[in-house]
Motif scaffolding. Structure first.
Motif, short mmCIF file in Angstrom:
data_model
loop_
_atom_site.label_atom_id
_atom_site.label_comp_id
_atom_site.label_asym_id
_atom_site.label_seq_id
_atom_site.Cartn_x
_atom_site.Cartn_y
_atom_site.Cartn_z
N ARG A 1 5.21 14.67 0.00
CA ARG A 1 4.69 14.22 1.30
C ARG A 1 3.27 14.71 1.54
O ARG A 1 2.46 13.98 2.12
CB ARG A 1 5.63 14.70 2.41
CG ARG A 1 6.90 13.89 2.42
CD ARG A 1 7.94 14.49 3.32
NE ARG A 1 9.04 13.54 3.55
CZ ARG A 1 10.19 13.86 4.12
NH1 ARG A 1 10.39 15.10 4.54
NH2 ARG A 1 11.13 12.95 4.27
N ALA A 2 2.97 15.90 1.07
CA ALA A 2 1.61 16.42 1.24
C ALA A 2 0.62 15.56 0.44
O ALA A 2 -0.43 15.16 0.94
CB ALA A 2 1.54 17.88 0.79
N ARG A 3 1.00 15.26 -0.81
CA ARG A 3 0.11 14.42 -1.64
C ARG A 3 -0.01 13.03 -1.03
O ARG A 3 -1.08 12.44 -0.99
CB ARG A 3 0.66 14.32 -3.07
CG ARG A 3 0.45 15.56 -3.90
CD ARG A 3 0.79 15.31 -5.37
NE ARG A 3 2.19 15.00 -5.59
CZ ARG A 3 3.12 15.92 -5.85
NH1 ARG A 3 2.81 17.20 -5.92
NH2 ARG A 3 4.38 15.57 -6.03
N ARG A 4 1.12 12.50 -0.55
CA ARG A 4 1.12 11.16 0.03
C ARG A 4 0.19 11.09 1.24
O ARG A 4 -0.58 10.14 1.40
CB ARG A 4 2.55 10.81 0.45
CG ARG A 4 2.75 9.38 0.82
CD ARG A 4 4.17 9.18 1.32
NE ARG A 4 4.55 7.78 1.26
CZ ARG A 4 4.18 6.86 2.13
NH1 ARG A 4 3.41 7.19 3.13
NH2 ARG A 4 4.58 5.61 2.01
N ALA A 5 0.27 12.11 2.10
CA ALA A 5 -0.57 12.13 3.30
C ALA A 5 -2.05 12.17 2.91
O ALA A 5 -2.89 11.49 3.50
CB ALA A 5 -0.20 13.34 4.16
N GLU A 6 -2.34 12.98 1.91
CA GLU A 6 -3.70 13.09 1.41
C GLU A 6 -4.20 11.72 0.90
O GLU A 6 -5.30 11.27 1.22
CB GLU A 6 -3.70 14.12 0.26
CG GLU A 6 -5.02 14.41 -0.39
CD GLU A 6 -5.98 15.14 0.54
OE1 GLU A 6 -5.48 15.94 1.35
OE2 GLU A 6 -7.19 14.87 0.45
N ASN B 1 3.80 5.92 -5.50
CA ASN B 1 3.69 6.05 -6.96
C ASN B 1 2.65 7.10 -7.35
O ASN B 1 2.87 7.89 -8.25
CB ASN B 1 3.36 4.70 -7.60
CG ASN B 1 4.60 3.87 -7.87
OD1 ASN B 1 5.30 4.09 -8.85
ND2 ASN B 1 4.90 2.94 -6.98
N LEU B 2 1.53 7.09 -6.63
CA LEU B 2 0.49 8.07 -6.93
C LEU B 2 0.98 9.47 -6.56
O LEU B 2 0.81 10.43 -7.33
CB LEU B 2 -0.80 7.75 -6.17
CG LEU B 2 -1.45 6.39 -6.47
CD1 LEU B 2 -2.68 6.19 -5.57
CD2 LEU B 2 -1.85 6.28 -7.94
N ALA B 3 1.61 9.59 -5.38
CA ALA B 3 2.09 10.90 -4.94
C ALA B 3 3.14 11.46 -5.91
O ALA B 3 3.23 12.67 -6.11
CB ALA B 3 2.67 10.80 -3.53
N ASP C 1 -7.16 7.99 2.75
CA ASP C 1 -8.24 7.15 2.25
C ASP C 1 -7.71 5.76 1.88
O ASP C 1 -7.43 5.47 0.71
CB ASP C 1 -8.89 7.84 1.03
CG ASP C 1 -10.20 7.19 0.65
OD1 ASP C 1 -10.50 6.09 1.19
OD2 ASP C 1 -10.92 7.75 -0.18
N ALA C 2 -7.56 4.92 2.89
CA ALA C 2 -6.99 3.59 2.68
C ALA C 2 -7.83 2.77 1.70
O ALA C 2 -7.30 1.99 0.90
CB ALA C 2 -6.87 2.86 4.01
N ASP C 3 -9.15 2.97 1.75
CA ASP C 3 -10.02 2.20 0.84
C ASP C 3 -9.76 2.56 -0.61
O ASP C 3 -9.84 1.72 -1.50
CB ASP C 3 -11.50 2.47 1.18
CG ASP C 3 -11.91 1.78 2.47
OD1 ASP C 3 -11.16 0.86 2.90
OD2 ASP C 3 -12.93 2.16 3.05
N TYR D 1 0.84 -1.21 0.00
CA TYR D 1 0.00 0.00 0.00
C TYR D 1 0.87 1.26 0.00
O TYR D 1 0.54 2.26 -0.64
CB TYR D 1 -0.95 0.00 1.20
CG TYR D 1 -1.99 -1.09 1.15
CD1 TYR D 1 -2.50 -1.54 -0.09
CD2 TYR D 1 -2.49 -1.69 2.30
CE1 TYR D 1 -3.43 -2.57 -0.14
CE2 TYR D 1 -3.44 -2.71 2.25
CZ TYR D 1 -3.90 -3.14 1.03
OH TYR D 1 -4.83 -4.14 0.96
N GLY D 2 1.99 1.20 0.72
CA GLY D 2 2.91 2.34 0.74
C GLY D 2 3.49 2.61 -0.65
O GLY D 2 3.63 3.77 -1.06
#
Ligand code: TRP
Length: 372
Positions: free
Chosen positions: A329-334, A90-92, A338-340, A84-85
């Protein structure tokens, strides 16, 4: 048949150029083992390139190679969190899961089934002489398992299930890529009726029948990010700046990183590994090329300050790293809030990978005649 390293470099440079003109001719497959969290080295070494492929319009798939975790360790401890990390990072970094396919190979049975016919195409001797497998077995300090011996063939399935023809790799992955090329060629010859031998230019004469492309390596020109102590950035050395760390955790890690007693700062990786690693990392995070010159400039900037010394170097390194990573990091936290959503993105990637793999397995079975 084995390309020399120089030949691989030359071919890779030519492809790099062609990629800009004909992105649609390529299908990139890249990925990593979910053995831990992603760090600064991953961002510079691979994530940024993936985003570039996406922007260039090169169809790209990213495999999270969870079965490869048990090549050199007993358990898949923490694999779910690691996966998940990796998705979050990758998304961030800017990957759009609708454009770039992100999946776990354990979730794609049709991919894994390709391993069986592929194993028939390589000899034990070929598997045993793979230098990367040898080095990894030695480093793990354990006897060679069947999976360790054959994982390069499984990796060929990672690449070929989606007919990947371009694989961004470091030098250590070249032996695996050679196996993928051998597997593709032999499958096409043995089951596809492709004859590589008879055309003047070495291309198969009846190429239309080839089931698999022979994937090429795209050798990374990305900057190498040293660990904070100058060694390879690695979890086991405690010298890695993780993308998911907070700014404070980063500052604390850098505070502990080893420098030396000399107050004058200079770039000298051999004799002053800690100081030099901080200079290189600062340069990269400031958007400069790590060519030695940038590092020397930063050293001069520090030496010109009345408070010069390792303390000031660490302060500047911390600022540069934290500033550079702040948007990620800001994008990652965002995203992590939403784990789902992360799970849904991965499931959708897995489902898309299954569609592609089922299609390829169908072609494989038709080529082999195992259709009932
Ligand atoms: N073996 C690669 C590594 O350790 C990860 C990987 C698995 C991979 N499957 C792949 C890389 C397919 C490229 C293509 O980094």
């Amino acid at each position: 048949m084995t390309d020399t390293y120089e030949a691989s470099v030359k071919r890779s440079l030519a492809i790099e150029q062609d990629l800009k003109i004909n992105p649609q001719n390529y299908r990139v497959l890249t990925g990593e083992r979910p053995t831990g969290r992603l760090h600064l080295g991953h961002l510079f070494g691979s994530l940024q390139a993936r985003v570039r492929f996406q922007q260039q319009g090169v169809p790209t798939a990213i495999v999270i190679a969870d079965y490869q975790v048990i090549t050199d360790r007993d358990t898949l401890d923490d694999v779910q969190n690691n996966v998940y990390g990796i998705v979050a990072d990758n998304l961030a970094a800017g990957l759009d899961p609708e454009k770039t396919m992100l999946f776990c190979h354990s979730q794609v049975p049709e991919l894994n089934q390709l391993l069986l016919p592929f194993l028939a195409l390589v000899s034990e001797a070929e598997l045993r002489r793979n230098p990367t497998v040898k080095a990894e077995t030695e480093a793990a300090g354990r006897t060679l398992s069947g999976l360790m011996l054959t994982y390069p063939v499984h990796q060929a399935a990672d690449i070929l299930f989606c007919k990947g023809n371009l694989v961004p790799v470091g030098k250590d992955q070249l032996p695996h890529l050679e196996i993928a090329r051998v597997v593709a060629r032999r499958f096409n010859e043995r089951f596809g009726g492709v004859d590589y031998g008879q055309s003047a230019d070495g291309r198969p004469r009846n190429f239309a029948q080839a089931v698999f492309p022979e994937p090429d390596a795209l050798l990374s020109k990305a900057a190498h990010v040293p660990g904070l102590d100058g060694r390879k950035m690695s979890k086991s050395f405690g010298n890695a700046v993780y993308l998911g760390m907070t700014a404070d955790e980063t500052a604390a890690l850098i505070k502990k990183s080893p420098t030396d007693a000399e107050r004058q700062i200079a770039f000298d990786p051999e004799n002053r590994p800690g100081v030099s690693a901080l200079l290189t990392t600062t340069a990269l995070c400031r958007g400069l090329e790590a060519n030695g010159e940038s590092e020397a400039q930063i050293a001069a900037e520090i030496n010109a300050d009345p408070k010069f010394g390792a303390g000031l170097l660490k302060k500047k390194a911390t600022e540069a790293i934290n500033e550079f990573l702040a948007p990620h990091r800001a994008r990652r936290a965002e995203i992590e809030r939403d784990a789902d959503a992360i799970k849904a993105i991965l499931r959708r990637g897995n489902a898309r990978a299954r569609e592609v793999a089922a299609q390829t397995l169908g072609e494989v079975q038709r080529a082999m005649g195992t259709v009932y």
